[in-house]
Design a protein around this motif. Structure first.
Motif, short mmCIF file in Angstrom:
data_model
loop_
_atom_site.label_atom_id
_atom_site.label_comp_id
_atom_site.label_asym_id
_atom_site.label_seq_id
_atom_site.Cartn_x
_atom_site.Cartn_y
_atom_site.Cartn_z
N ALA A 88 0.83 -1.20 0.00
CA ALA A 88 0.00 0.00 0.00
C ALA A 88 0.86 1.26 0.00
CB ALA A 88 -0.93 0.01 1.22
N TYR A 89 0.23 2.39 -0.30
CA TYR A 89 0.93 3.67 -0.27
C TYR A 89 1.39 4.02 1.15
CZ TYR A 89 -1.38 4.37 -4.81
OH TYR A 89 -1.81 4.23 -6.11
N ARG A 90 0.58 3.64 2.12
CA ARG A 90 0.88 3.93 3.52
C ARG A 90 0.62 2.70 4.38
NH1 ARG A 90 0.65 9.71 4.73
NH2 ARG A 90 0.05 10.91 2.89
N THR A 91 1.24 2.67 5.54
CA THR A 91 0.98 1.58 6.48
C THR A 91 0.55 2.15 7.83
OG1 THR A 91 3.21 1.43 7.46
CG2 THR A 91 2.84 0.26 5.38
N CYS A 92 -0.21 1.34 8.55
CA CYS A 92 -0.55 1.65 9.94
C CYS A 92 -0.48 0.34 10.71
CB CYS A 92 -1.95 2.25 10.04
SG CYS A 92 -2.43 2.64 11.76
N SER A 93 0.20 0.36 11.85
CA SER A 93 0.32 -0.83 12.69
C SER A 93 -0.29 -0.55 14.05
CB SER A 93 1.80 -1.21 12.86
OG SER A 93 2.40 -1.50 11.60
N VAL A 94 -1.18 -1.42 14.49
CA VAL A 94 -1.80 -1.30 15.81
C VAL A 94 -1.09 -2.31 16.72
CG1 VAL A 94 -3.95 -1.33 17.11
CG2 VAL A 94 -3.98 -0.73 14.67
N LEU A 95 -0.33 -1.79 17.67
CA LEU A 95 0.56 -2.63 18.47
C LEU A 95 0.50 -2.27 19.95
CD1 LEU A 95 3.71 -2.38 16.15
CD2 LEU A 95 2.16 -4.33 16.31
N PRO A 96 0.85 -3.23 20.83
CA PRO A 96 0.98 -2.89 22.25
C PRO A 96 2.11 -1.87 22.44
CG PRO A 96 0.88 -5.27 21.93
CD PRO A 96 1.03 -4.66 20.57
N ASN A 97 2.01 -1.06 23.49
CA ASN A 97 2.96 0.04 23.64
C ASN A 97 4.39 -0.40 23.93
OD1 ASN A 97 2.66 -0.71 26.32
ND2 ASN A 97 1.39 1.06 26.86
N HIS A 98 4.63 -1.69 24.26
CA HIS A 98 6.01 -2.09 24.48
C HIS A 98 6.79 -2.20 23.16
CE1 HIS A 98 4.02 -6.17 24.16
NE2 HIS A 98 5.04 -6.35 23.34
N PHE A 99 6.10 -2.06 22.02
CA PHE A 99 6.79 -2.05 20.73
C PHE A 99 7.30 -0.65 20.36
CE2 PHE A 99 4.51 -6.05 20.04
CZ PHE A 99 5.48 -6.79 19.38
N LEU A 100 7.01 0.35 21.18
CA LEU A 100 7.35 1.72 20.80
C LEU A 100 8.85 1.90 20.54
CD1 LEU A 100 5.74 4.88 22.33
CD2 LEU A 100 8.13 4.89 21.70
N ALA A 101 9.69 1.36 21.40
CA ALA A 101 11.14 1.52 21.21
C ALA A 101 11.61 0.85 19.93
CB ALA A 101 11.88 0.94 22.41
N VAL A 102 11.06 -0.34 19.64
CA VAL A 102 11.44 -1.05 18.41
C VAL A 102 11.05 -0.23 17.19
CG1 VAL A 102 10.93 -3.08 16.98
CG2 VAL A 102 11.34 -3.35 19.43
N GLU A 103 9.86 0.34 17.21
CA GLU A 103 9.39 1.08 16.04
C GLU A 103 10.09 2.43 15.89
OE1 GLU A 103 7.81 -0.54 13.88
OE2 GLU A 103 7.35 -2.25 15.16
N HIS A 104 10.56 3.01 16.99
CA HIS A 104 11.42 4.19 16.87
C HIS A 104 12.69 3.80 16.12
CE1 HIS A 104 14.29 7.26 18.93
NE2 HIS A 104 13.93 7.68 17.74
N ALA A 105 13.24 2.64 16.47
CA ALA A 105 14.44 2.16 15.77
C ALA A 105 14.15 1.91 14.30
CB ALA A 105 14.93 0.88 16.44
N VAL A 106 12.96 1.45 13.98
CA VAL A 106 12.58 1.22 12.58
C VAL A 106 12.67 2.51 11.78
CG1 VAL A 106 10.65 0.68 11.04
CG2 VAL A 106 11.14 -0.80 13.01
N ARG A 107 12.20 3.59 12.37
CA ARG A 107 12.27 4.88 11.67
C ARG A 107 13.72 5.32 11.45
NH1 ARG A 107 8.66 9.08 10.65
NH2 ARG A 107 9.74 11.01 10.13
#
Length: 321
Positions: free
Chosen positions: A259-278
């Motif tokens: 898709a053109y964009r993505t959205c992920s609905v995740l538990p908040n303990h994934f926040l650090a991992v997804e910061h690293a993804v960016r």
């Protein structure tokens, strides 16, 4: 005098196009501890996800100007860091609990497919596309990511060492984020580690970055699309994970996976991992042909996407396990 350069047409790999939805909506990840917690735990997880998934759908509709957006849903199962049960046991339970919570899963992905898909070393290919951003004023004292397996979004503070005789100790200075907004939020991300035998194990953030690129339709290998959904044509699911395609289309009527964009609905303990993804996505040189295709087609649909790949990714972090 300018010299003409001639090439065989077959030598120029064409960039394979992939169908694109407006939004790839991720309903969650499944790890061994989630499976061991049982069906009730999964049901509660999906029940937390449902209202946020509905909000993401409403936001996508608003962005398409009232037109009905193409939205596909996906779910990621960890078969890379720990093998547990098998598809024959895990997938039906997952789909049943999602259905009880009012959610449909269009696509199921195996996390190991973000490392190697078929014969394609996907993670290794993406790692070769990393272009590190040198912090302003840096002098190349830090070894390159290809050697260390670490990638930062700025300049780390110097390590204090015992000085040589007659030399002063260098003054401490703080790490600095390259694109800081007044104050820095410095991140140093481990992309992989290696065992004594030299085998490389990719980190969760790096595989998650590959997963985002796949969902955005931006992964290519010599022009060919990577992680292409395979239809589930059998009555039952196999006993072993290696017998299941890396990406399976569970719903034959689903909108395109990418898709053109993505959205992920995740538990908040994934926040650090997804910061690293960016941090990772901001420093990857994405296939230019794939980028051009997405930009051209989104413009034709009046659904223009941000130039930054990282800005095409969004999240909803909810409380609870």
């Amino acid at each position: 005098m300018t010299e003409a350069v001639f090439r065989e047409a077959a030598a120029e790999p064409r960039t394979q196009a992939v169908p694109l939805s407006h939004l790839s909506l991720e309903l969650g990840h499944l790890y061994m501890e989630d499976f061991e917690a049982g069906p009730r735990h999964l049901r509660q997880r999906f029940e937390r996800v449902r209202p946020w998934a509905e909000a993401a759908r409403a936001a996508a509709a608003a962005e398409t100007g009232g037109k009905r957006p193409r939205i596909s849903t996906c779910f990621l199962v960890d078969d890379y860091f720990a093998r547990f049960a098998g598809p024959a046991e895990v997938v039906p339970m997952l789909l049943e609990e999602a259905g009880r919570a009012g959610l449909d899963v269009d696509y199921l992905a195996r996390e190991s497919g973000c490392a190697v898909a078929g014969q394609v070393p996907v993670a290794e290919a993406v790692a070769r596309r990393i272009v590190e951003e040198p912090p302003p004023g840096s002098y190349g004292l830090r070894p390159p990511t290809a050697q260390t397996g670490w990638l930062a979004n700025g300049e780390r503070g110097p390590v204090m060492r015992v000085p040589q005789a007659m030399k002063k100790v260098a003054a401490w200075s703080p790490p600095k984020e390259t694109a800081a907004r007044r104050h820095s939020v410095f991140a140093d991300v481990e992309l992989w580690d290696e065992g004594p035998d030299g085998h490389r194990t990719w980190s969760c953030p790096f595989l998650a970055a590959v997963w985002q690129l796949a969902r955005l339709g931006l992964l290519r290998n010599e022009g060919r699309a990577v992680l292409v959904p395979q239809p589930h044509t059998h009555t039952d699911f196999p006993e072993e994970w290696d017998e299941l395609p890396e990406l399976v289309r569970l719903n034959p009527r689903a909108n395109p996976f990418a898709a053109y964009r993505t959205c992920s609905v995740l538990p908040n303990h994934f926040l650090a991992v997804e910061h690293a993804v960016r941090v990772i996505l901001d420093q990857i040189e994405v296939d230019p042909g794939a980028l051009a295709q997405a930009a051209d087609r989104s413009t034709q649909e009046d659904a223009a996407v941000p130039a930054s790949v990282a800005d095409r990714v969004s999240y909803v972090f909810h409380a609870g396990q």
